[in-house]
Design a protein around this motif. Structure first.
Motif, PDB file in Angstrom:
ATOM      1  N   UNK A 172       5.889  -6.609 -11.075  1.00  0.00           N
ATOM      2  CA  UNK A 172       6.214  -6.915  -9.711  1.00  0.00           C
ATOM      3  C   UNK A 172       5.982  -8.388  -9.438  1.00  0.00           C
ATOM      4  N   UNK A 173       6.878  -8.983  -8.693  1.00  0.00           N
ATOM      5  CA  UNK A 173       6.709 -10.384  -8.324  1.00  0.00           C
ATOM      6  C   UNK A 173       5.627 -10.504  -7.266  1.00  0.00           C
ATOM      7  N   UNK A 174       4.981 -11.632  -7.274  1.00  0.00           N
ATOM      8  CA  UNK A 174       3.892 -11.858  -6.319  1.00  0.00           C
ATOM      9  C   UNK A 174       4.326 -12.876  -5.280  1.00  0.00           C
ATOM     10  N   UNK A 175       3.744 -12.783  -4.108  1.00  0.00           N
ATOM     11  CA  UNK A 175       3.962 -13.754  -3.041  1.00  0.00           C
ATOM     12  C   UNK A 175       3.206 -15.031  -3.400  1.00  0.00           C
ATOM     13  N   UNK A 176       3.488 -16.143  -2.701  1.00  0.00           N
ATOM     14  CA  UNK A 176       2.742 -17.379  -2.980  1.00  0.00           C
ATOM     15  C   UNK A 176       1.230 -17.207  -2.833  1.00  0.00           C
ATOM     16  N   UNK A 177       0.802 -16.265  -1.985  1.00  0.00           N
ATOM     17  CA  UNK A 177      -0.636 -16.048  -1.811  1.00  0.00           C
ATOM     18  C   UNK A 177      -1.233 -15.260  -2.973  1.00  0.00           C
ATOM     19  N   UNK A 178      -0.394 -14.712  -3.843  1.00  0.00           N
ATOM     20  CA  UNK A 178      -0.882 -13.911  -4.956  1.00  0.00           C
ATOM     21  C   UNK A 178      -0.816 -12.421  -4.690  1.00  0.00           C
ATOM     22  N   UNK A 179      -0.487 -12.042  -3.466  1.00  0.00           N
ATOM     23  CA  UNK A 179      -0.398 -10.626  -3.122  1.00  0.00           C
ATOM     24  C   UNK A 179       0.837 -10.019  -3.776  1.00  0.00           C
ATOM     25  N   UNK A 180       0.705  -8.829  -4.398  1.00  0.00           N
ATOM     26  CA  UNK A 180       1.850  -8.217  -5.071  1.00  0.00           C
ATOM     27  C   UNK A 180       2.954  -7.817  -4.087  1.00  0.00           C
ATOM     28  N   UNK A 181       4.177  -7.846  -4.571  1.00  0.00           N
ATOM     29  CA  UNK A 181       5.328  -7.481  -3.746  1.00  0.00           C
ATOM     30  C   UNK A 181       5.476  -5.964  -3.677  1.00  0.00           C
ATOM     31  N   UNK A 194      -1.603   1.213  -1.299  1.00  0.00           N
ATOM     32  CA  UNK A 194      -1.895  -0.133  -0.815  1.00  0.00           C
ATOM     33  C   UNK A 194      -3.394  -0.326  -0.654  1.00  0.00           C
ATOM     34  N   UNK A 195      -4.065   0.687  -0.124  1.00  0.00           N
ATOM     35  CA  UNK A 195      -5.508   0.601   0.061  1.00  0.00           C
ATOM     36  C   UNK A 195      -6.229   0.505  -1.274  1.00  0.00           C
ATOM     37  N   UNK A 196      -5.843   1.347  -2.222  1.00  0.00           N
ATOM     38  CA  UNK A 196      -6.483   1.327  -3.546  1.00  0.00           C
ATOM     39  C   UNK A 196      -6.243  -0.003  -4.239  1.00  0.00           C
ATOM     40  N   UNK A 197      -5.033  -0.518  -4.148  1.00  0.00           N
ATOM     41  CA  UNK A 197      -4.715  -1.792  -4.781  1.00  0.00           C
ATOM     42  C   UNK A 197      -5.547  -2.924  -4.175  1.00  0.00           C
ATOM     43  N   UNK A 198      -5.693  -2.936  -2.863  1.00  0.00           N
ATOM     44  CA  UNK A 198      -6.499  -3.972  -2.214  1.00  0.00           C
ATOM     45  C   UNK A 198      -7.977  -3.828  -2.571  1.00  0.00           C
ATOM     46  N   UNK A 244     -12.741  -5.744  -5.510  1.00  0.00           N
ATOM     47  CA  UNK A 244     -13.821  -5.449  -6.455  1.00  0.00           C
ATOM     48  C   UNK A 244     -13.787  -6.424  -7.632  1.00  0.00           C
ATOM     49  N   UNK A 245     -12.573  -6.703  -8.150  1.00  0.00           N
ATOM     50  CA  UNK A 245     -12.443  -7.608  -9.289  1.00  0.00           C
ATOM     51  C   UNK A 245     -12.797  -9.049  -8.944  1.00  0.00           C
ATOM     52  N   UNK A 246     -12.361  -9.489  -7.768  1.00  0.00           N
ATOM     53  CA  UNK A 246     -12.606 -10.885  -7.406  1.00  0.00           C
ATOM     54  C   UNK A 246     -13.934 -11.097  -6.706  1.00  0.00           C
ATOM     55  N   UNK A 247     -14.518 -10.035  -6.174  1.00  0.00           N
ATOM     56  CA  UNK A 247     -15.775 -10.170  -5.436  1.00  0.00           C
ATOM     57  C   UNK A 247     -15.586 -10.905  -4.126  1.00  0.00           C
ATOM     58  N   UNK A 248     -14.382 -10.849  -3.572  1.00  0.00           N
ATOM     59  CA  UNK A 248     -14.063 -11.569  -2.347  1.00  0.00           C
ATOM     60  C   UNK A 248     -13.452 -10.615  -1.340  1.00  0.00           C
ATOM     61  N   UNK A 249     -13.696 -10.875  -0.059  1.00  0.00           N
ATOM     62  CA  UNK A 249     -13.084 -10.061   0.989  1.00  0.00           C
ATOM     63  C   UNK A 249     -11.608 -10.409   1.161  1.00  0.00           C
ATOM     64  N   UNK A 250     -11.196 -11.555   0.669  1.00  0.00           N
ATOM     65  CA  UNK A 250      -9.801 -11.990   0.734  1.00  0.00           C
ATOM     66  C   UNK A 250      -9.302 -12.245  -0.692  1.00  0.00           C
ATOM     67  N   UNK A 251      -9.005 -11.175  -1.447  1.00  0.00           N
ATOM     68  CA  UNK A 251      -8.686 -11.372  -2.867  1.00  0.00           C
ATOM     69  C   UNK A 251      -7.370 -12.083  -3.127  1.00  0.00           C
ATOM     70  N   UNK A 252      -6.458 -12.089  -2.164  1.00  0.00           N
ATOM     71  CA  UNK A 252      -5.163 -12.714  -2.403  1.00  0.00           C
ATOM     72  C   UNK A 252      -5.086 -14.132  -1.858  1.00  0.00           C
TER      73      UNK A 252
END
Length: 96
Positions: free
Chosen positions: A1-10, A63-67, A72-80
């Motif tokens: 899947x292509x990602x947005x400029x923010x890194x969020x999956x399409x 969408x919830x599971x993916x977020x 969890x992987x990035x350890x950030x509240x804003x992973x994208x």
């Protein structure tokens, strides 16, 4: 899947599949509305309604599971979000 400029999956392909199946389900329910009330028609309507419900729950649940996995992987509240720039004095080690 292509990602947005923010890194969020399409979600383009997921939306295409889910919206088309929901559209067909609604069309079939409209067609079945004028048919006589038989056991087969009642089961078909129940099956289409279950399918639509599962797709909507799956769409939002995935969408919830993916977020959550990304957080969890990035350890950030804003992973994208892009990572913050390093502090300006990090290159000199804080020495003037």
């Amino acid at each position: 899947m292509a990602a947005h400029p923010s890194g969020e999956p399409s979600w383009r392909w997921r939306r295409l599949v889910i919206f088309s199946v929901v559209g067909v389900a609604i069309w079939r329910l409209i067609v079945l509305e004028d048919n006589p009330d038989t056991t087969i028609n009642l089961e078909l309507v129940r099956g289409w309604l279950i399918l639509v419900g599962l797709l909507v729950l799956g769409y939002t649940g995935l969408a919830t599971v993916q977020d959550l996995l990304a957080m969890w992987r990035t350890g950030s509240a804003l992973p994208y979000a892009p990572p913050p720039p390093p502090p300006a004095d990090s290159q000199t080690g804080g020495q003037p």
